[in-house]
Scaffold this motif. Structure first.
Motif, PDB file in Angstrom:
ATOM      1  N   ASP A  86       4.357  -2.012 -10.764  1.00 30.83           N
ATOM      2  CA  ASP A  86       3.308  -1.493  -9.823  1.00 30.83           C
ATOM      3  C   ASP A  86       3.174   0.085  -9.897  1.00 30.83           C
ATOM      4  OD1 ASP A  86       2.709  -4.116  -9.201  1.00 30.83           O
ATOM      5  OD2 ASP A  86       4.737  -4.178  -7.822  1.00 30.83           O
ATOM      6  N   LEU A  87       4.269   0.572 -10.332  1.00 34.86           N
ATOM      7  CA  LEU A  87       4.154   2.024 -10.237  1.00 34.86           C
ATOM      8  C   LEU A  87       3.583   2.779 -11.097  1.00 34.86           C
ATOM      9  CD1 LEU A  87       4.999   4.934  -8.821  1.00 34.86           C
ATOM     10  CD2 LEU A  87       7.156   4.568  -9.921  1.00 34.86           C
ATOM     11  N   ALA A 110      -7.016   0.803  -3.277  1.00 33.83           N
ATOM     12  CA  ALA A 110      -5.606   1.441  -2.795  1.00 33.83           C
ATOM     13  C   ALA A 110      -5.131   2.850  -3.210  1.00 33.83           C
ATOM     14  CB  ALA A 110      -4.664   0.462  -2.772  1.00 33.83           C
ATOM     15  N   CYS A 111      -5.311   2.925  -4.266  1.00 32.04           N
ATOM     16  CA  CYS A 111      -4.860   4.222  -4.798  1.00 32.04           C
ATOM     17  C   CYS A 111      -6.177   5.393  -4.942  1.00 32.04           C
ATOM     18  CB  CYS A 111      -4.687   4.119  -6.505  1.00 32.04           C
ATOM     19  SG  CYS A 111      -3.432   3.191  -6.800  1.00 32.04           S
ATOM     20  N   ARG A 136      -9.553   4.366   0.022  1.00 24.44           N
ATOM     21  CA  ARG A 136      -8.015   4.156   0.445  1.00 24.44           C
ATOM     22  C   ARG A 136      -8.157   3.630   1.975  1.00 24.44           C
ATOM     23  NH1 ARG A 136      -2.667   3.218  -0.251  1.00 24.44           N
ATOM     24  NH2 ARG A 136      -1.562   3.926   1.328  1.00 24.44           N
ATOM     25  N   TYR A 142       0.987   1.174  -4.148  1.00 22.98           N
ATOM     26  CA  TYR A 142      -0.291   1.226  -4.638  1.00 22.98           C
ATOM     27  C   TYR A 142      -0.986   2.291  -3.630  1.00 22.98           C
ATOM     28  CZ  TYR A 142      -0.090  -2.269  -8.038  1.00 22.98           C
ATOM     29  OH  TYR A 142       0.267  -3.207  -9.091  1.00 22.98           O
ATOM     30  N   ARG A 143      -0.787   3.632  -3.824  1.00 19.09           N
ATOM     31  CA  ARG A 143      -1.250   4.693  -3.237  1.00 19.09           C
ATOM     32  C   ARG A 143      -2.091   6.016  -3.962  1.00 19.09           C
ATOM     33  NH1 ARG A 143       2.289   8.737  -3.063  1.00 19.09           N
ATOM     34  NH2 ARG A 143       4.507   8.092  -3.807  1.00 19.09           N
ATOM     35  N   THR A 174       0.877  -1.232  -0.024  1.00 20.05           N
ATOM     36  CA  THR A 174       0.003  -0.083   0.078  1.00 20.05           C
ATOM     37  C   THR A 174       0.926   1.255   0.248  1.00 20.05           C
ATOM     38  OG1 THR A 174      -0.163  -0.159   2.410  1.00 20.05           O
ATOM     39  CG2 THR A 174      -2.233  -1.096   0.988  1.00 20.05           C
ATOM     40  N   TYR A 176      -4.416   3.924 -12.018  1.00 22.53           N
ATOM     41  CA  TYR A 176      -5.335   3.720 -11.225  1.00 22.53           C
ATOM     42  C   TYR A 176      -5.734   5.179 -10.623  1.00 22.53           C
ATOM     43  CZ  TYR A 176      -5.364  -1.314 -11.042  1.00 22.53           C
ATOM     44  OH  TYR A 176      -5.238  -2.364 -11.163  1.00 22.53           O
ATOM     45  N   SER A 177      -4.696   6.192 -10.223  1.00 27.51           N
ATOM     46  CA  SER A 177      -4.866   7.355  -9.513  1.00 27.51           C
ATOM     47  C   SER A 177      -5.665   8.334 -10.687  1.00 27.51           C
ATOM     48  CB  SER A 177      -3.697   8.092  -9.138  1.00 27.51           C
ATOM     49  OG  SER A 177      -3.240   7.102  -7.940  1.00 27.51           O
ATOM     50  N   SER A 181      -0.118   2.285 -10.566  1.00 27.07           N
ATOM     51  CA  SER A 181      -0.784   2.978  -9.542  1.00 27.07           C
ATOM     52  C   SER A 181      -1.039   4.502 -10.081  1.00 27.07           C
ATOM     53  CB  SER A 181       0.145   3.172  -8.302  1.00 27.07           C
ATOM     54  OG  SER A 181       1.499   3.913  -8.631  1.00 27.07           O
ATOM     55  N   GLU A 197      -6.445  -2.958  -6.127  1.00 25.69           N
ATOM     56  CA  GLU A 197      -5.398  -2.028  -6.354  1.00 25.69           C
ATOM     57  C   GLU A 197      -5.993  -0.575  -6.615  1.00 25.69           C
ATOM     58  OE1 GLU A 197      -2.617  -5.274  -8.833  1.00 25.69           O
ATOM     59  OE2 GLU A 197      -4.140  -3.901  -9.989  1.00 25.69           O
TER      60      GLU A 197
END
Length: 415
Positions: A298-299, A329-330, A385, A214-215, A211, A305-306, A302, A326
């Motif tokens: 993963d970056l 988490a974003c 989140r 994935y933020r 997390t 998703y964001s 993320s 995922e």
């Protein structure tokens, strides 16, 4: 404790990534996990590639038994008949416990489990361990008995390939020291109904993720990176083979989007797709569509998703549904069907919307509900989140597996 994670790949696809994340999680809490794979794509030294000749010959041979069923459905069907070198390799590594994940595509033969003397923990990535060869049974419940007359093979014979594969599993795994872990309550229910595993111990442990990777990333920044419009509400859809794999539900999303377009959303919304390239002859979805292609890290995911306002996961079947977790988490709300794995991930009207299973009208309604009120959307993003931080941190999953592994190792020592 020295666990060994067995997976066909380390990061190639969703099932592999789930296995690798667990491996990383175990190592992060001090457990010296190793991972044995057929296809290694990462640079992780704790991941070992099995390079024997048998491992190389396995994949080209997997389709041979299926040639007798030329009319079969073109869905994944694994017989795992080709010999392998896994038993010998596991013996060399000498782990205390073996954790199997997705081991198909010619990697681990069904009978190989009889060669492993360690406690076995099988993390189910799909239904294949329960069936006579299919990976998702659809509306067929023959896996609850002994397979045969397989609808995916278009077979009308009792003693067909699915029955023979089922019998091989029954014989080979009857006396195995085997515990089953599922990532969702739906998969647990499938296990408890299955003829092969219904008497096994079953634990439900969700797939988790890092997390801190994935933020939430600032939406404006994410869209600038991806060259996406700032003045539109973006609906995100994506998966491996996103538009080609019917199980992922793009054929259900299309009419829902077309319906939204006719309801006045056409100038407000655009679609973003990852896991697929733009088709030569795109279907008119009612909205402008951005096809981002595939991402392997993963970056990048993320950031994708964001950038979105809502993630839609219209899958027909998912053992879990990692794109949903995922996205949460974003900080991106999720719309998914109230069925199979995603119903464990999304809390309807709290961090997304659970749709009446396979109802296109309600799918359109759910997307609109997430997007139509700015204040509510902001709250949904915050609660998305929150859910991920509580339910899906990697160390939580790792400690639950660590506890299970320790129990099984202790039980074996006692006799």
């Amino acid at each position: 404790m020295r666990p060994l994670v067995l997976s066909t790949s380390d990061i190639g696809g969703g099932a592999a990534r789930a296995a690798y994340r667990l491996h990383q999680g175990l190592r992060s809490i001090g457990v010296p996990s190793q991972m044995l794979v057929r296809e290694k794509s990462s640079g992780d030294r704790s991941v070992i590639a099995e390079k024997s000749l048998l491992t190389k010959l396995g994949p080209p041979s997997i389709g041979l038994p299926l040639r007798q069923y030329p009319q079969r459905e073109q869905k994944l069907f694994s017989t795992q008949w080709f010999p392998d070198n896994i038993g010998r390799q596991v013996q060399k590594l000498d782990p205390d416990v073996v954790n199997l994940h997705w081991v198909c595509n010619g990697f681990v033969r069904i009978e190989t489990l009889t060669q492993l003397n360690q406690p076995l923990v099988w993390t189910l990535q799909d239904m294949w361990p329960l069936t006579g060869g299919c990976h998702y049974s659809g509306s067929c419940d023959r896996y609850q008995d002994n397979c045969g007359n397989c609808p995916q093979l278009k077979s009308d014979r009792d003693n067909d390939l699915s029955r023979r594969v089922w019998k091989r599993k029954q014989k080979a795994w009857r006396d195995a020291n085997l515990t089953v872990v599922t990532p969702s309550t739906w998969m647990s229910d499938c296990v408890k109904a299955s003829s092969l595993f219904r008497n096994r111990r079953v634990e439900t442990i969700p797939f988790c993720l890092d997390t801190q990777v994935y933020r939430p990333i600032d939406r404006t920044v994410a869209r600038n990176i991806l060259q996406l419009p700032q003045n539109k509400q973006l609906v995100l859809f994506g998966a491996l083979s996103a538009t080609a794999d019917r199980r992922k539900g793009f054929h259900l999303l299309m009419p829902a989007l077309q319906q939204l377009s006719q309801q006045g959303w056409r100038e407000r919304v655009e679609l973003v797709v990852f896991g697929a390239e733009k088709p030569n002859n795109p279907v008119d979805l009612g909205f402008n569509a951005h096809y981002l292609g595939s991402f392997s890290d993963d970056l990048s995911l993320s950031i994708v998703y964001s950038a979105a306002d809502v993630m839609v996961v219209p899958s027909i079947y998912e053992s879990f549904g990692q794109t949903a977790s995922e996205a949460l988490a974003c900080g991106t709300p999720v719309v998914a069907f109230n069925a199979t794995g995603p119903k464990d991930i999304v809390d309807s009207h709290h961090n997304g919307y659970l749709v009446k299973p396979y109802d296109i009208d309600d799918l359109a309604r759910g997307i609109a509900w997430v997007l139509e009120d700015d204040d509510r959307h902001e709250k949904l993003c915050y609660q998305a989140r929150q859910k991920a931080e509580v339910a899906f941190p990697l160390d939580r999953q790792a400690r639950l597996y660590q506890s299970l592994f320790n129990q099984l190792i202790a039980e074996k020592k006692r006799g």
